[in-house]
Design a protein around this motif. Structure first.
Motif, PDB file in Angstrom:
ATOM      1  N   LEU A 128       1.148  -0.843   0.026  1.00 43.94           N
ATOM      2  CA  LEU A 128      -0.080   0.526  -0.456  1.00 43.94           C
ATOM      3  C   LEU A 128       0.887   1.373   0.085  1.00 43.94           C
ATOM      4  O   LEU A 128       1.582   1.172   0.711  1.00 43.94           O
ATOM      5  CB  LEU A 128      -0.834  -0.264   1.155  1.00 43.94           C
ATOM      6  N   TYR A 129       0.420   2.406  -0.646  1.00 40.71           N
ATOM      7  CA  TYR A 129       1.149   3.696  -0.660  1.00 40.71           C
ATOM      8  C   TYR A 129       0.447   4.456   0.286  1.00 40.71           C
ATOM      9  O   TYR A 129      -1.015   4.608  -0.067  1.00 40.71           O
ATOM     10  CB  TYR A 129       1.168   3.707  -2.071  1.00 40.71           C
ATOM     11  N   VAL A 130       0.931   5.376   1.044  1.00 39.53           N
ATOM     12  CA  VAL A 130      -0.114   6.578   1.547  1.00 39.53           C
ATOM     13  C   VAL A 130       0.026   7.397   1.498  1.00 39.53           C
ATOM     14  O   VAL A 130       0.689   8.103   1.076  1.00 39.53           O
ATOM     15  CB  VAL A 130       0.864   6.233   3.154  1.00 39.53           C
ATOM     16  N   SER A 131      -1.018   7.646   0.728  1.00 41.74           N
ATOM     17  CA  SER A 131      -1.300   9.276   0.010  1.00 41.74           C
ATOM     18  C   SER A 131      -2.109  10.720   0.985  1.00 41.74           C
ATOM     19  O   SER A 131      -1.789  11.824   0.247  1.00 41.74           O
ATOM     20  CB  SER A 131      -2.690   8.684  -0.892  1.00 41.74           C
ATOM     21  N   ASP A 132      -2.800   9.829   1.974  1.00 45.36           N
ATOM     22  CA  ASP A 132      -2.742  10.821   2.815  1.00 45.36           C
ATOM     23  C   ASP A 132      -3.357  10.524   4.387  1.00 45.36           C
ATOM     24  O   ASP A 132      -3.799   9.509   4.141  1.00 45.36           O
ATOM     25  CB  ASP A 132      -3.659  11.631   2.014  1.00 45.36           C
ATOM     26  N   ILE A 133      -3.099  11.880   5.157  1.00 45.58           N
ATOM     27  CA  ILE A 133      -3.359  11.055   6.700  1.00 45.58           C
ATOM     28  C   ILE A 133      -4.318  12.207   7.304  1.00 45.58           C
ATOM     29  O   ILE A 133      -3.236  13.320   7.452  1.00 45.58           O
ATOM     30  CB  ILE A 133      -2.188  10.545   7.429  1.00 45.58           C
ATOM     31  N   ASN A 134      -5.110  12.304   7.740  1.00 49.07           N
ATOM     32  CA  ASN A 134      -6.257  12.831   8.243  1.00 49.07           C
ATOM     33  C   ASN A 134      -5.765  12.617   9.501  1.00 49.07           C
ATOM     34  O   ASN A 134      -6.757  11.790  10.490  1.00 49.07           O
ATOM     35  CB  ASN A 134      -7.615  13.478   7.350  1.00 49.07           C
ATOM     36  N   MET A 135      -5.352  14.271  10.430  1.00 52.01           N
ATOM     37  CA  MET A 135      -5.180  13.603  12.001  1.00 52.01           C
ATOM     38  C   MET A 135      -6.736  13.982  12.725  1.00 52.01           C
ATOM     39  O   MET A 135      -6.916  13.646  13.699  1.00 52.01           O
ATOM     40  CB  MET A 135      -4.172  14.506  11.835  1.00 52.01           C
ATOM     41  N   GLU A 136      -7.542  14.440  11.718  1.00 50.57           N
ATOM     42  CA  GLU A 136      -9.049  14.823  12.470  1.00 50.57           C
ATOM     43  C   GLU A 136      -9.521  14.157  12.110  1.00 50.57           C
ATOM     44  O   GLU A 136     -10.380  13.826  13.461  1.00 50.57           O
ATOM     45  CB  GLU A 136      -9.409  16.644  12.094  1.00 50.57           C
ATOM     46  N   THR A 137      -9.704  13.488  11.315  1.00 49.46           N
ATOM     47  CA  THR A 137     -10.970  12.815  11.109  1.00 49.46           C
ATOM     48  C   THR A 137     -10.547  11.227  11.994  1.00 49.46           C
ATOM     49  O   THR A 137     -10.604   9.875  11.921  1.00 49.46           O
ATOM     50  CB  THR A 137     -11.329  12.581   9.811  1.00 49.46           C
ATOM     51  N   LYS A 138      -8.866  11.719  11.681  1.00 47.16           N
ATOM     52  CA  LYS A 138      -8.687   9.630  12.374  1.00 47.16           C
ATOM     53  C   LYS A 138      -8.534   8.888  10.589  1.00 47.16           C
ATOM     54  O   LYS A 138      -8.781   7.989  11.461  1.00 47.16           O
ATOM     55  CB  LYS A 138      -9.163   9.501  13.781  1.00 47.16           C
ATOM     56  N   LYS A 139      -8.209   9.264   9.652  1.00 46.37           N
ATOM     57  CA  LYS A 139      -8.552   8.507   8.579  1.00 46.37           C
ATOM     58  C   LYS A 139      -6.815   8.320   7.762  1.00 46.37           C
ATOM     59  O   LYS A 139      -6.932   9.231   7.769  1.00 46.37           O
ATOM     60  CB  LYS A 139     -10.018   8.622   7.706  1.00 46.37           C
ATOM     61  N   ILE A 140      -6.799   7.281   7.606  1.00 45.03           N
ATOM     62  CA  ILE A 140      -6.037   6.681   6.382  1.00 45.03           C
ATOM     63  C   ILE A 140      -5.986   6.883   5.283  1.00 45.03           C
ATOM     64  O   ILE A 140      -6.635   5.982   5.151  1.00 45.03           O
ATOM     65  CB  ILE A 140      -4.456   5.820   7.547  1.00 45.03           C
ATOM     66  N   SER A 141      -5.747   7.268   3.899  1.00 42.97           N
ATOM     67  CA  SER A 141      -6.074   6.559   2.898  1.00 42.97           C
ATOM     68  C   SER A 141      -4.911   6.329   2.035  1.00 42.97           C
ATOM     69  O   SER A 141      -3.329   6.159   2.500  1.00 42.97           O
ATOM     70  CB  SER A 141      -6.005   8.139   1.702  1.00 42.97           C
ATOM     71  N   PHE A 142      -5.067   5.413   1.281  1.00 44.20           N
ATOM     72  CA  PHE A 142      -4.323   3.986   1.012  1.00 44.20           C
ATOM     73  C   PHE A 142      -4.986   4.563  -0.597  1.00 44.20           C
ATOM     74  O   PHE A 142      -5.301   3.877  -1.248  1.00 44.20           O
ATOM     75  CB  PHE A 142      -3.857   3.009   1.290  1.00 44.20           C
ATOM     76  N   LEU A 143      -3.149   4.220  -1.439  1.00 48.11           N
ATOM     77  CA  LEU A 143      -3.435   3.463  -2.550  1.00 48.11           C
ATOM     78  C   LEU A 143      -3.087   2.213  -2.599  1.00 48.11           C
ATOM     79  O   LEU A 143      -2.094   1.471  -2.336  1.00 48.11           O
ATOM     80  CB  LEU A 143      -2.386   4.425  -3.827  1.00 48.11           C
ATOM     81  N   ALA A 144      -3.884   1.436  -3.067  1.00 45.87           N
ATOM     82  CA  ALA A 144      -4.072   0.167  -3.223  1.00 45.87           C
ATOM     83  C   ALA A 144      -4.577  -0.607  -4.673  1.00 45.87           C
ATOM     84  O   ALA A 144      -4.514  -0.271  -5.641  1.00 45.87           O
ATOM     85  CB  ALA A 144      -5.205  -0.637  -2.150  1.00 45.87           C
ATOM     86  N   PRO A 145      -3.517  -1.676  -5.053  1.00 46.91           N
ATOM     87  CA  PRO A 145      -3.583  -2.360  -6.456  1.00 46.91           C
ATOM     88  C   PRO A 145      -4.572  -2.375  -7.177  1.00 46.91           C
ATOM     89  O   PRO A 145      -5.161  -2.862  -8.200  1.00 46.91           O
ATOM     90  CB  PRO A 145      -2.487  -2.945  -6.581  1.00 46.91           C
ATOM     91  N   CYS A 146      -5.534  -2.910  -5.854  1.00 48.65           N
ATOM     92  CA  CYS A 146      -7.179  -3.248  -6.200  1.00 48.65           C
ATOM     93  C   CYS A 146      -7.792  -3.140  -4.870  1.00 48.65           C
ATOM     94  O   CYS A 146      -8.219  -2.773  -4.361  1.00 48.65           O
ATOM     95  CB  CYS A 146      -6.862  -4.883  -6.434  1.00 48.65           C
ATOM     96  N   PRO A 147      -9.498  -3.042  -5.691  1.00 51.65           N
ATOM     97  CA  PRO A 147     -10.720  -2.040  -4.924  1.00 51.65           C
ATOM     98  C   PRO A 147     -10.880  -3.250  -3.656  1.00 51.65           C
ATOM     99  O   PRO A 147     -10.449  -4.681  -3.563  1.00 51.65           O
ATOM    100  CB  PRO A 147     -11.657  -1.827  -5.642  1.00 51.65           C
ATOM    101  N   GLY A 148     -11.101  -3.379  -2.834  1.00 50.05           N
ATOM    102  CA  GLY A 148     -11.919  -3.936  -2.316  1.00 50.05           C
ATOM    103  C   GLY A 148     -11.289  -4.127  -0.607  1.00 50.05           C
ATOM    104  O   GLY A 148     -10.430  -3.106  -0.322  1.00 50.05           O
TER     105      GLY A 148
END
Length: 437
Positions: free
Chosen positions: A401-421
């Motif tokens: 996974l590639y860490v594309s965004d980290i939102n410290m306010e919403t406590k969410k992390i966005s990953f770039l993944a090779p496939c959905p699911g």
């Protein structure tokens, strides 16, 4: 607005760009060496030829991008390349020496066909940087697969990543020659995520993962006589002095190597012969062979910048495909839904920062859970198949996974993944590998 008429002759001509082919005629045992900076095509127009042990199909157009390679012909051929390829013909090639290594491997296999407790050739290729170690490994894999063998290929060079991403140590059973366009991307490997591109960051972890790879390959060989007889081909990194040499020795012992091939380094050949071959010759009472080969004149020296660019390109290809035809998926998860670990408790403090006479007490195999933070942005993380944190260092990696965004306010992390699911596991491993998309 104009209508686009698909039957228009003018449109048809603009959609079919002309390709200018440049022919090269190779005599017996000639080699066409080439550099490709941007996308280009090659084609076998007549005769027979091979690309690093893989036979070219007649009149098929192969598309290559950003590579430096060579096409060899045993009997002569005609090769055509597009006019944006830099190429020249050479008759000074080490292919006869490479074929001799394959012959020794084949003789070893034939000698143990009826001996259930004997191992096939376990070949380790050693030498400094840019001498053709990966090239020889591909050729030996290709020749073995063409004879129906299924050797294990083990890549111990985390700097480049010939099977999967940089930062990983991998093992894969080879059942076909290396694909000319896609490389080894069509294999299903056993992957250990070292997480770094340099061996000196955590050599203890590096050794532990070599042992884990060896155990996994041995288990597979116990289940198949063909795999056992086929043996293994091990590629190593180019660091051969000091700690690099010690890790090379460990690799030889842990993987129970019985054939060492040293390319273009007399001192390394002498040291390994003295240590692993009785009398320092090619034959020893223990069955170990230590052999030396010259470097091919076609090997290109790669600068540090080129190596870094190649690493970044490998990561991009993982997510977007070699031809850029894949569509990665953005996955957003809550901090609480993933457990991120790194090995060794973080980057080690320099020895100058420690009290005089003291050494670091950090366990290099200790797992430390870390909380998501902005510092993780652009990191490449591995998804482990582990069911619990205790088995992280022994478990196979499912993907990256590639860490594309980290939102410290919403406590969410966005990953770039090779496939959905959904992610196959909540356990993630982090090293020092980063990628700027």
């Amino acid at each position: 607005m104009f209508e686009n008429n698909p039957d228009s002759p003018k449109d048809t001509q603009t959609q079919t760009p002309q390709i200018t082919w440049v022919p090269y005629t190779l005599k017996s045992e000639d080699e066409l060496r080439f550099e490709i900076d941007k996308e280009a095509k090659i084609k076998l127009a007549d005769g027979t030829a091979e690309y690093f042990g893989t036979e070219l199909a007649l009149n098929r157009e192969y598309t290559l991008n950003n590579v430096k390679g060579a096409i060899f012909s045993w009997k002569g051929c005609k090769i055509e390349v597009t006019d944006n390829v830099k190429a020249y013909i050479s008759n000074g090639t080490p292919m006869l020496s490479y074929a001799n290594i394959h012959s020794i491997m084949d003789q070893h296999r034939m000698s143990i066909l009826s001996q259930k407790n004997q191992q096939g050739p376990r070949v380790l290729i050693a030498g400094p940087t840019d001498v053709g170690k990966s090239t020889l490994a591909k050729i030996l894999m290709g020749y073995s697969a063409r004879l129906g063998y299924n050797p294990a290929f083990i890549d111990l060079d985390p700097g480049q990543g010939s099977i999967t991403l940089p930062g990983a140590l991998c093992a894969s059973l080879i059942d076909r020659p290396v694909d000319i366009e896609e490389g080894l991307s069509n294999t299903v490997p056993f992957v250990q995520y070292y997480g770094h591109t340099s061996l000196d960051i955590n050599p203890t972890l590096f050794k532990a993962q070599i042992q884990s790879l060896g155990i996994s390959v041995d288990k597979r060989m116990e289940q198949s006589d063909n795999a056992r007889v086929s043996g293994m081909i091990v590629n190593t990194c180019g660091w051969i002095e000091g700690l690099g040499y010690e890790l090379l020795r460990e690799s030889i012992n842990l993987l129970r190597i019985n054939i060492i091939v040293v390319i273009d380094n007399e001192k390394l050949y002498s040291d390994l012969s003295r240590e692993f071959s009785s009398g320092g010759g090619n034959n020893s009472s223990s069955g170990m062979k230590v052999m030396k080969l010259p470097k091919s004149g076609g090997v290109y020296l790669r600068s540090a910048l080129f190596r870094k660019q190649t690493r970044m390109q490998r990561i991009r290809e993982y997510f977007y495909g070699i031809q850029g035809d894949l569509c990665p998926h953005i996955t957003i998860v809550d901090f609480k839904d993933v457990c991120i670990f790194r090995t060794g408790g973080g980057p080690p403090a320099p020895s100058t920062a420690l009290p005089i006479g003291s050494t670091s007490v950090i366990d290099p195999l200790a797992l430390q859970e870390i909380q998501p933070s902005p510092e993780m942005l652009h990191s490449v993380l591995a998804i482990s198949y582990a069911k619990n944190s205790q088995s992280l260092l022994r478990s196979n990696v499912a993907g990256f996974l590639y860490v594309s965004d980290i939102n410290m306010e919403t406590k969410k992390i966005s990953f770039l993944a090779p496939c959905p699911g959904d992610l196959p596991s909540k356990f993630l491993l982090m090293g020092t590998l980063k990628w700027l998309e």
